[in-house]
Design a protein around this motif. Structure first.
Motif, mmCIF file in Angstrom:
data_model
loop_
_atom_site.group_PDB
_atom_site.id
_atom_site.type_symbol
_atom_site.label_atom_id
_atom_site.label_comp_id
_atom_site.label_asym_id
_atom_site.label_seq_id
_atom_site.Cartn_x
_atom_site.Cartn_y
_atom_site.Cartn_z
ATOM 1 N N ASN A 42 -0.302 5.112 -66.427
ATOM 2 C CA ASN A 42 -0.470 3.864 -67.322
ATOM 3 C C ASN A 42 0.258 4.082 -68.689
ATOM 4 O OD1 ASN A 42 -1.520 2.373 -65.375
ATOM 5 N ND2 ASN A 42 -3.504 2.545 -66.119
ATOM 6 N N MET A 43 -0.001 5.301 -69.343
ATOM 7 C CA MET A 43 0.579 5.630 -70.220
ATOM 8 C C MET A 43 2.078 5.599 -70.476
ATOM 9 S SD MET A 43 -2.016 8.453 -71.955
ATOM 10 C CE MET A 43 -3.722 8.409 -72.289
ATOM 11 N N ILE A 44 2.337 6.553 -69.332
ATOM 12 C CA ILE A 44 3.957 6.578 -69.108
ATOM 13 C C ILE A 44 4.735 5.276 -68.957
ATOM 14 C CG2 ILE A 44 5.606 7.595 -67.376
ATOM 15 C CD1 ILE A 44 3.834 10.220 -67.366
ATOM 16 N N GLU A 45 4.021 4.467 -68.021
ATOM 17 C CA GLU A 45 4.398 3.074 -67.841
ATOM 18 C C GLU A 45 4.673 2.299 -69.181
ATOM 19 O OE1 GLU A 45 2.219 -0.228 -65.615
ATOM 20 O OE2 GLU A 45 3.446 1.240 -63.946
ATOM 21 N N GLU A 46 3.694 2.442 -70.120
ATOM 22 C CA GLU A 46 4.037 1.874 -71.487
ATOM 23 C C GLU A 46 5.320 2.196 -71.980
ATOM 24 O OE1 GLU A 46 0.464 2.306 -73.662
ATOM 25 O OE2 GLU A 46 -0.893 1.401 -71.990
ATOM 26 N N ILE A 47 5.687 3.463 -71.704
ATOM 27 C CA ILE A 47 7.199 3.774 -72.367
ATOM 28 C C ILE A 47 8.231 2.806 -72.401
ATOM 29 C CG2 ILE A 47 8.824 5.325 -72.393
ATOM 30 C CD1 ILE A 47 6.593 7.574 -71.733
ATOM 31 N N ASP A 48 8.248 2.042 -71.056
ATOM 32 C CA ASP A 48 9.196 1.114 -70.808
ATOM 33 C C ASP A 48 9.253 0.057 -71.893
ATOM 34 O OD1 ASP A 48 11.061 1.007 -68.853
ATOM 35 O OD2 ASP A 48 10.276 -0.804 -67.793
ATOM 36 N N ALA A 49 8.287 -0.254 -72.600
ATOM 37 C CA ALA A 49 8.434 -1.284 -73.680
ATOM 38 C C ALA A 49 9.161 -0.812 -74.933
ATOM 39 C CB ALA A 49 6.895 -1.765 -74.282
ATOM 40 N N ALA A 50 9.623 0.473 -74.912
ATOM 41 C CA ALA A 50 10.551 0.903 -76.052
ATOM 42 C C ALA A 50 11.733 0.209 -76.076
ATOM 43 C CB ALA A 50 10.468 2.373 -75.842
ATOM 44 N N ASP A 51 11.759 -0.275 -77.747
ATOM 45 C CA ASP A 51 13.115 -0.971 -77.617
ATOM 46 C C ASP A 51 13.927 -0.080 -78.632
ATOM 47 O OD1 ASP A 51 11.659 -1.443 -79.877
ATOM 48 O OD2 ASP A 51 11.894 -3.483 -80.047
ATOM 49 N N SER A 52 13.585 0.991 -79.156
ATOM 50 C CA SER A 52 14.188 1.846 -80.149
ATOM 51 C C SER A 52 13.788 3.210 -79.756
ATOM 52 C CB SER A 52 13.948 1.309 -81.405
ATOM 53 O OG SER A 52 12.742 1.830 -81.811
ATOM 54 N N PHE A 53 14.740 4.301 -80.230
ATOM 55 C CA PHE A 53 14.392 5.604 -80.044
ATOM 56 C C PHE A 53 13.210 6.020 -80.898
ATOM 57 C CE2 PHE A 53 19.007 5.489 -79.633
ATOM 58 C CZ PHE A 53 18.819 6.027 -78.291
ATOM 59 N N GLU A 54 12.807 5.347 -81.976
ATOM 60 C CA GLU A 54 11.601 5.659 -82.744
ATOM 61 C C GLU A 54 10.283 5.190 -81.944
ATOM 62 O OE1 GLU A 54 9.657 7.678 -85.446
ATOM 63 O OE2 GLU A 54 11.734 7.481 -85.510
ATOM 64 N N THR A 55 10.602 3.972 -81.367
ATOM 65 C CA THR A 55 9.405 3.385 -80.636
ATOM 66 C C THR A 55 9.100 4.410 -79.483
ATOM 67 O OG1 THR A 55 10.009 1.432 -81.396
ATOM 68 C CG2 THR A 55 8.528 1.581 -79.487
ATOM 69 N N PHE A 56 10.278 4.754 -78.976
ATOM 70 C CA PHE A 56 10.131 5.493 -77.546
ATOM 71 C C PHE A 56 9.218 6.868 -77.944
ATOM 72 C CE2 PHE A 56 11.467 9.229 -75.176
ATOM 73 C CZ PHE A 56 11.267 9.119 -73.749
ATOM 74 N N LYS A 57 9.764 7.582 -79.029
ATOM 75 C CA LYS A 57 8.968 8.699 -79.495
ATOM 76 C C LYS A 57 7.436 8.636 -79.565
ATOM 77 C CE LYS A 57 12.174 10.072 -82.653
ATOM 78 N NZ LYS A 57 12.742 10.739 -83.677
ATOM 79 N N THR A 58 6.983 7.333 -80.132
ATOM 80 C CA THR A 58 5.895 7.040 -80.477
ATOM 81 C C THR A 58 5.047 6.623 -79.248
ATOM 82 O OG1 THR A 58 6.414 6.111 -82.477
ATOM 83 C CG2 THR A 58 4.243 5.325 -81.687
ATOM 84 N N LEU A 59 5.697 5.927 -78.165
ATOM 85 C CA LEU A 59 5.194 5.801 -76.962
ATOM 86 C C LEU A 59 5.011 6.811 -76.095
ATOM 87 C CD1 LEU A 59 6.629 2.280 -76.244
ATOM 88 C CD2 LEU A 59 4.195 2.692 -76.952
ATOM 89 N N ALA A 60 6.112 7.805 -76.069
ATOM 90 C CA ALA A 60 6.074 8.981 -75.370
ATOM 91 C C ALA A 60 5.054 10.044 -75.712
ATOM 92 C CB ALA A 60 7.519 9.478 -75.128
ATOM 93 N N GLY A 61 4.868 9.871 -76.969
ATOM 94 C CA GLY A 61 4.045 11.023 -77.844
ATOM 95 C C GLY A 61 2.506 10.800 -77.302
ATOM 96 N N VAL A 62 2.001 9.795 -76.903
ATOM 97 C CA VAL A 62 0.638 9.528 -76.230
ATOM 98 C C VAL A 62 0.568 10.068 -75.003
ATOM 99 C CG1 VAL A 62 -1.110 7.815 -75.770
ATOM 100 C CG2 VAL A 62 0.450 7.374 -77.549
ATOM 101 N N PRO A 63 1.106 10.020 -74.067
ATOM 102 C CA PRO A 63 1.073 10.706 -72.766
ATOM 103 C C PRO A 63 1.326 12.245 -73.020
ATOM 104 C CG PRO A 63 3.065 9.360 -72.505
ATOM 105 C CD PRO A 63 2.113 8.974 -73.758
#
Length: 127
Positions: free
Chosen positions: A74-95
């Motif tokens: 589920n954490m990895i699935e949430e990465i799909d919501a990233a709309d910028s590289f900074e958001t990607f790093k934040t979302l990918a940092g959790v899993p």
């Protein structure tokens, strides 16, 4: 357990059923893409990064008996919501942190098992 941990103790125990190879692979994929995520990178790279995260095949489940596997999926699935590289790093940092917690737990278990073997007279260096 420190307050900064992502996974609860019960999820960490559940995660002991996940093969170490799968934990290391998923963490490597996330960490490699987080390392190249720069605001100056072409936007097409963000799409590739989200696709790569979604395609860590072992963690594309929701109804597995291993609850930790479902949570990380589920954490990895949430990465799909990233709309910028900074958001990607934040979302990918959790899993990535959750995977790190599972890998650290496994390392501690392995260390403990080696100590048990040594205490019992087995030469763990030959293993």
């Amino acid at each position: 357990m420190s307050s900064s941990m992502i996974l609860s103790e019960s999820l960490i125990e559940s995660g002991r059923d996940i093969p170490l190879k799968e934990l290391l692979y998923a963490k490597r994929v996330l960490d490699n893409y987080m390392a190249v995520a720069k605001d100056t990178s072409p936007l097409e790279l963000l799409t590739e990064m989200k696709t790569a995260a979604r395609h860590v095949e072992y963690f594309t489940t929701h109804d597995n008996p291993c609850e930790a596997r479902n949570v990380i999926s589920n954490m990895i699935e949430e990465i799909d919501a990233a709309d910028s590289f900074e958001t990607f790093k934040t979302l990918a940092g959790v899993p990535s942190l959750a995977l790190f917690e599972l890998i650290e737990d496994r390392a501690q278990l392995i260390k403990h098992e080696r100590e048990l073997l040594l205490a019992s007279g087995y030469d763990a260096s030959r293993i």
